[in-house]
Motif scaffolding. Structure first.
Motif, PDB file in Angstrom:
ATOM      1  N   LEU A   1      -7.022  -6.187  -6.053  1.00 46.31           N
ATOM      2  CA  LEU A   1      -7.221  -4.800  -6.470  1.00 46.31           C
ATOM      3  C   LEU A   1      -6.540  -3.846  -5.493  1.00 46.31           C
ATOM      4  CD1 LEU A   1     -10.949  -4.791  -7.613  1.00 46.31           C
ATOM      5  CD2 LEU A   1      -8.893  -4.987  -9.020  1.00 46.31           C
ATOM      6  N   PRO A   2      -6.130  -2.656  -5.972  1.00 47.14           N
ATOM      7  CA  PRO A   2      -5.488  -1.680  -5.080  1.00 47.14           C
ATOM      8  C   PRO A   2      -6.509  -0.922  -4.237  1.00 47.14           C
ATOM      9  CG  PRO A   2      -5.610  -0.801  -7.295  1.00 47.14           C
ATOM     10  CD  PRO A   2      -6.153  -2.208  -7.376  1.00 47.14           C
ATOM     11  N   PHE A   3      -6.006   0.057  -3.489  1.00 48.57           N
ATOM     12  CA  PHE A   3      -6.817   0.983  -2.692  1.00 48.57           C
ATOM     13  C   PHE A   3      -7.650   0.272  -1.620  1.00 48.57           C
ATOM     14  CE2 PHE A   3      -6.315   3.012  -6.909  1.00 48.57           C
ATOM     15  CZ  PHE A   3      -5.516   4.083  -6.522  1.00 48.57           C
ATOM     16  N   GLY A   4      -7.133  -0.843  -1.071  1.00 52.69           N
ATOM     17  CA  GLY A   4      -7.781  -1.510   0.057  1.00 52.69           C
ATOM     18  C   GLY A   4      -9.080  -2.194  -0.269  1.00 52.69           C
ATOM     19  N   ALA A   5      -9.322  -2.523  -1.540  1.00 53.22           N
ATOM     20  CA  ALA A   5     -10.589  -3.167  -1.904  1.00 53.22           C
ATOM     21  C   ALA A   5     -10.772  -4.487  -1.163  1.00 53.22           C
ATOM     22  CB  ALA A   5     -10.636  -3.395  -3.418  1.00 53.22           C
ATOM     23  N   GLY A   6      -9.704  -5.268  -1.044  1.00 51.28           N
ATOM     24  CA  GLY A   6      -9.798  -6.542  -0.331  1.00 51.28           C
ATOM     25  C   GLY A   6     -10.092  -6.356   1.139  1.00 51.28           C
TER      26      GLY A   6
ATOM     27  N   THR B   1     -10.679   0.028   8.711  1.00 44.20           N
ATOM     28  CA  THR B   1      -9.533   0.848   9.124  1.00 44.20           C
ATOM     29  C   THR B   1      -8.337   0.602   8.219  1.00 44.20           C
ATOM     30  OG1 THR B   1     -10.302   0.776  11.420  1.00 44.20           O
ATOM     31  CG2 THR B   1      -8.010   1.402  11.045  1.00 44.20           C
ATOM     32  N   ALA B   2      -8.023  -0.687   7.990  1.00 44.65           N
ATOM     33  CA  ALA B   2      -6.908  -1.017   7.105  1.00 44.65           C
ATOM     34  C   ALA B   2      -7.203  -0.583   5.674  1.00 44.65           C
ATOM     35  CB  ALA B   2      -6.628  -2.518   7.157  1.00 44.65           C
TER      36      ALA B   2
ATOM     37  N   ALA C   1      -5.888   2.769   1.207  1.00 48.18           N
ATOM     38  CA  ALA C   1      -6.384   3.637   0.139  1.00 48.18           C
ATOM     39  C   ALA C   1      -5.733   5.011   0.214  1.00 48.18           C
ATOM     40  CB  ALA C   1      -7.903   3.755   0.237  1.00 48.18           C
ATOM     41  N   GLY C   2      -5.589   5.547   1.435  1.00 48.07           N
ATOM     42  CA  GLY C   2      -4.965   6.857   1.589  1.00 48.07           C
ATOM     43  C   GLY C   2      -3.503   6.853   1.176  1.00 48.07           C
TER      44      GLY C   2
ATOM     45  N   ALA D   1       4.416  -1.127  -3.068  1.00 47.87           N
ATOM     46  CA  ALA D   1       4.652  -1.853  -1.813  1.00 47.87           C
ATOM     47  C   ALA D   1       3.362  -1.941  -0.997  1.00 47.87           C
ATOM     48  CB  ALA D   1       5.752  -1.167  -1.010  1.00 47.87           C
ATOM     49  N   ALA D   2       2.614  -0.827  -0.942  1.00 46.00           N
ATOM     50  CA  ALA D   2       1.334  -0.840  -0.233  1.00 46.00           C
ATOM     51  C   ALA D   2       0.344  -1.762  -0.928  1.00 46.00           C
ATOM     52  CB  ALA D   2       0.777   0.584  -0.142  1.00 46.00           C
ATOM     53  N   TRP D   3       0.377  -1.787  -2.243  1.00 50.20           N
ATOM     54  CA  TRP D   3      -0.511  -2.677  -2.999  1.00 50.20           C
ATOM     55  C   TRP D   3      -0.197  -4.140  -2.677  1.00 50.20           C
ATOM     56  CZ3 TRP D   3      -1.263  -2.176  -9.047  1.00 50.20           C
ATOM     57  CH2 TRP D   3      -2.328  -3.011  -9.436  1.00 50.20           C
ATOM     58  N   LEU D   4       1.115  -4.477  -2.669  1.00 46.88           N
ATOM     59  CA  LEU D   4       1.511  -5.849  -2.365  1.00 46.88           C
ATOM     60  C   LEU D   4       1.114  -6.235  -0.941  1.00 46.88           C
ATOM     61  CD1 LEU D   4       2.988  -8.463  -3.100  1.00 46.88           C
ATOM     62  CD2 LEU D   4       5.131  -7.369  -2.365  1.00 46.88           C
ATOM     63  N   TYR D   5       1.337  -5.309  -0.006  1.00 47.98           N
ATOM     64  CA  TYR D   5       0.935  -5.595   1.378  1.00 47.98           C
ATOM     65  C   TYR D   5      -0.576  -5.798   1.467  1.00 47.98           C
ATOM     66  CZ  TYR D   5      -0.254  -4.890   6.260  1.00 47.98           C
ATOM     67  OH  TYR D   5      -0.778  -5.044   7.514  1.00 47.98           O
ATOM     68  N   GLY D   6      -1.336  -4.975   0.742  1.00 48.24           N
ATOM     69  CA  GLY D   6      -2.788  -5.107   0.754  1.00 48.24           C
ATOM     70  C   GLY D   6      -3.241  -6.451   0.224  1.00 48.24           C
ATOM     71  N   ILE D   7      -2.565  -6.948  -0.824  1.00 53.17           N
ATOM     72  CA  ILE D   7      -2.918  -8.263  -1.372  1.00 53.17           C
ATOM     73  C   ILE D   7      -2.682  -9.358  -0.337  1.00 53.17           C
ATOM     74  CG2 ILE D   7      -2.269  -9.991  -3.092  1.00 53.17           C
ATOM     75  CD1 ILE D   7      -1.681  -7.664  -5.016  1.00 53.17           C
ATOM     76  N   LEU D   8      -1.509  -9.330   0.299  1.00 52.78           N
ATOM     77  CA  LEU D   8      -1.181 -10.365   1.291  1.00 52.78           C
ATOM     78  C   LEU D   8      -2.127 -10.302   2.490  1.00 52.78           C
ATOM     79  CD1 LEU D   8       2.724 -10.083   1.213  1.00 52.78           C
ATOM     80  CD2 LEU D   8       1.281 -11.801   0.084  1.00 52.78           C
ATOM     81  N   ASP D   9      -2.409  -9.081   2.951  1.00 49.09           N
ATOM     82  CA  ASP D   9      -3.296  -8.926   4.113  1.00 49.09           C
ATOM     83  C   ASP D   9      -4.724  -9.351   3.782  1.00 49.09           C
ATOM     84  OD1 ASP D   9      -3.829  -7.724   6.874  1.00 49.09           O
ATOM     85  OD2 ASP D   9      -5.212  -6.559   5.624  1.00 49.09           O
ATOM     86  N   ALA D  10      -5.214  -8.969   2.606  1.00 49.56           N
ATOM     87  CA  ALA D  10      -6.570  -9.341   2.208  1.00 49.56           C
ATOM     88  C   ALA D  10      -6.689 -10.849   2.003  1.00 49.56           C
ATOM     89  CB  ALA D  10      -6.961  -8.596   0.936  1.00 49.56           C
TER      90      ALA D  10
END
Length: 287
Positions: free
Chosen positions: A174-179, A187-188, A193-194, A244-253
């Motif tokens: 999911l987007p907006f840092g949910a993971g 913090t991440a 999300a911002g 790009a932020a969404w993809l990074y969030g998926i990989l990081d989560a």
């Protein structure tokens, strides 16, 4: 004017007068440099005025006076040295002169004074031993008291509530840092999300501007073409940042994902439930 001069002459010596510890420090320095008479005069004055507060200061002052008399040619030097050595020993019966800085003759005289008065010094030594034991017992009792109080506070404190939080892999995508929020990396999560919120709103706003610039035929009037191209570029760039932020969030989560986490504090966690008709996303609050 005369009164002012007299006032200055009266106040200045008071302001410049050294404190007893400073005077004793000066006497010690003079004694170390071999100025025995001046050191004795200062230390003897301090003892006569009874202005030294600690045992250590009294021992230093008596030692200076006794040794200075012993090193001098005073006609009663031995009697005076013995007097101040006895005052020193009455404070600390087991005191020892430093053999590296005291001549052998002075060491021998000091030990002779101690031996001759050993019977009188024994009660003082015993009282000091008892006082030391009493201080140690008092300190031990104080520590026990503080430890018991700390244990009482801990026993009255509410117990720590622990619970097992089950995480859901669906939140990773999911987007907006949910993971990130699910993994406890707030913090991440806030940063992602911002970024995604700002990029998404910018892209959406640019899209609306571009669409609003079209005429009834779905085309742009010549004066509006440049503006439309600018906002169209902003739309795609901000959209690219969003994804790009969404993809990074998926990989990081995904890297920090754990199916189950044991928590010790209240937490707000996203919750996904799956049923036959579909899936629902919500927030669970645990205390």
């Amino acid at each position: 004017m005369k009164r002012l001069v007299l006032l200055v002459l009266f106040v200045f010596p008071l302001a410049a007068a050294a404190s007893p510890p400073e005077e004793l420090r000066r006497a010690l320095d003079l004694f170390e440099y071999g100025e025995y008479e001046e050191a004795r005069r200062i230390a003897e004055s301090l003892l006569a005025r009874n202005v030294l507060a600690t045992d250590e200061q009294l021992i230093d002052a008596n030692r200076i006076v006794a040794l200075a008399y012993l090193y001098s040619h005073h006609p009663e030097r031995l009697e005076r040295a013995q007097q101040y050595f006895l005052q020193l020993l009455s404070i600390e019966p087991d005191y020892r002169l430093d053999p590296f800085f005291t001549p052998p003759a002075a060491l021998e005289f000091f030990e002779q004074v101690r031996q001759e008065n050993e019977e009188r010094l024994a009660p003082i030594r015993e009282q000091r031993r008892l006082a030391k034991q009493a201080r140690a017992a008092e300190e031990a009792a104080r520590r026990r008291f503080l430890e018991e109080r700390a244990r009482e506070r801990e026993s009255r404190a509410p117990p720590t509530v622990r619970y097992l939080q089950k995480n859901h892999v669906a939140l990773v995508f999911l987007p907006f840092g949910a993971g990130q929020f699910q993994n406890g990396d707030r913090t991440a999560g806030i940063a992602l999300a911002g970024i995604q919120l700002a990029a998404g709103l910018t892209s959406l706003g640019s899209y609306l501007v571009v669409e609003n610039l079209k005429n009834d035929n779905g085309r742009y009037d010549p004066p509006q073409i440049r503006t439309a191209r600018t906002f169209d570029t902003i739309k795609w760039v901000s959209g690219g940042i969003f994804y790009a932020a969404w993809l990074y969030g998926i990989l990081d989560a995904w890297r920090g994902f754990q199916p189950e986490v044991l928590l010790e504090a209240p937490a707000i966690a996203p919750e996904v439930s799956v049923s036959g008709d579909g899936a629902s996303l919500g927030i669970s609050l645990r205390f």
